[in-house]
Design a protein around this motif. Structure first.
Motif: not given
Length: 135
Positions: A3-4, A7-8, A10-11, A14, A57, A74, A76-77
């Motif tokens: 799941g992670n 993550q990087t 995705d950030l 954004k 988060g 998280g 990313s939202s």
């Protein structure tokens, strides 16, 4: 664990989206520097992201009955917010665009945007190396 994995990326995505939006807003400000009564707009993203980091988060957004409520979605939202500044006008026609400040902001934002794009490309190369094993 999986799941992670992104993550990087995705950030970074954004951040790139926020910088793109900021570029559009600054360009609009510059375009309207001579429009009587125009008020300068800004994009706030870093404060939203910092708030999300400090609280661990952001709340989950439920848009359908089957979605889970509560908890944390998280970082990313985090979404950028456009605000309009009603501060003092620089001219007698009530326009508050400082063209020099906007040009500096545009240059800084461009550097930040390209830095994030470079970091995202690096992240994809790293993930590709991890997936393919360097072959």
């Amino acid at each position: 664990m999986w799941g992670n994995l992104f993550q990087t990326a995705d950030l970074l995505e954004k951040g790139i989206g926020a910088d793109w939006l900021r570029n559009e807003v600054i360009s609009n400000n510059i375009s309207n520097a001579d429009t009587p009564g125009f008020k300068v707009s800004e994009v706030e993203f870093e404060d939203v992201l910092a708030s999300a980091i400090s609280t661990g988060g952001l709340e989950l957004k439920t848009t359908r009955d089957g979605h889970l409520s509560g908890g944390s979605a998280g970082l990313s939202s985090a979404e950028p917010v456009i605000t309009t500044s009603e501060t003092t006008a620089y001219r007698t026609d009530d326009n508050n665009v400082d063209i020099e400040a906007q040009m500096v902001d545009l240059a800084q934002n461009s550097l930040h945007y390209y830095t994030l794009v470079s970091k995202l490309n690096s992240e994809f190369r790293r993930l590709n190396l991890a997936i393919t094993g360097g072959n």
